[in-house]
Design a protein around this motif. Sequence first.
Motif, PDB file in Angstrom:
ATOM      1  N   ALA A  43      45.305 -75.774 -25.472  1.00  0.00           N
ATOM      2  CA  ALA A  43      43.915 -75.379 -26.163  1.00  0.00           C
ATOM      3  C   ALA A  43      44.087 -74.340 -27.361  1.00  0.00           C
ATOM      4  O   ALA A  43      43.257 -74.437 -28.232  1.00  0.00           O
ATOM      5  N   LEU A  44      45.172 -73.363 -27.044  1.00  0.00           N
ATOM      6  CA  LEU A  44      45.117 -72.483 -28.146  1.00  0.00           C
ATOM      7  C   LEU A  44      45.900 -72.945 -29.308  1.00  0.00           C
ATOM      8  O   LEU A  44      45.660 -72.351 -30.271  1.00  0.00           O
ATOM      9  N   GLU A  45      46.431 -74.175 -29.421  1.00  0.00           N
ATOM     10  CA  GLU A  45      46.848 -74.868 -30.492  1.00  0.00           C
ATOM     11  C   GLU A  45      45.973 -75.663 -31.290  1.00  0.00           C
ATOM     12  O   GLU A  45      45.897 -76.401 -32.237  1.00  0.00           O
ATOM     13  N   GLY A  46      44.478 -75.766 -30.674  1.00  0.00           N
ATOM     14  CA  GLY A  46      43.276 -76.256 -31.290  1.00  0.00           C
ATOM     15  C   GLY A  46      43.247 -77.678 -30.808  1.00  0.00           C
ATOM     16  O   GLY A  46      42.635 -78.347 -31.616  1.00  0.00           O
ATOM     17  N   ILE A  47      44.067 -78.148 -29.692  1.00  0.00           N
ATOM     18  CA  ILE A  47      43.904 -79.638 -29.444  1.00  0.00           C
ATOM     19  C   ILE A  47      42.987 -79.379 -28.067  1.00  0.00           C
ATOM     20  O   ILE A  47      43.376 -78.924 -27.033  1.00  0.00           O
ATOM     21  N   ARG A  48      42.084 -80.270 -28.258  1.00  0.00           N
ATOM     22  CA  ARG A  48      41.225 -80.544 -26.950  1.00  0.00           C
ATOM     23  C   ARG A  48      41.609 -81.967 -26.276  1.00  0.00           C
ATOM     24  O   ARG A  48      41.934 -82.963 -27.046  1.00  0.00           O
ATOM     25  N   VAL A  49      41.657 -81.923 -24.894  1.00  0.00           N
ATOM     26  CA  VAL A  49      41.856 -83.069 -24.045  1.00  0.00           C
ATOM     27  C   VAL A  49      41.006 -83.301 -22.904  1.00  0.00           C
ATOM     28  O   VAL A  49      40.408 -82.408 -22.351  1.00  0.00           O
TER      29      VAL A  49
END
Length: 115
Positions: A43-49
């Motif tokens: 999440a902190l890398e800007g990736i939503r899963v």
Amino acid sequence: LRGAIVNVSSRAAEIGGGGEWVHYAATKGALNTLTTGLAREVALEGIRVNAVAAGLIETELHAAAGKPDRAARMAPGIPMGRAGLPEEVAQSVAWLVSPSAGYVTAAIVAVAGGR
């Protein structure tokens, strides 16, 4: 990095698939766990899963499993009274990868007609 991952799961992960597809349900349960865990890791890398948990959908899967009438037979047991369409699952995936879902992560969205 920025991005969105959408896994295609199944309501079978919650329902259990008893008497038909327990092995399928178990793999989808694992996919749901992966979705939730990976979402929190990246999440902190800007990736939503996220995941879409499809319900009974009118696809060739039923015929391939030897039950071509399965969707029609099971439709009365679905609150919306019908099987879903592949396009409805695809539209949910499209929303989850869109900017409109920019604050959605670690979600497992049921696309299952209320089942």
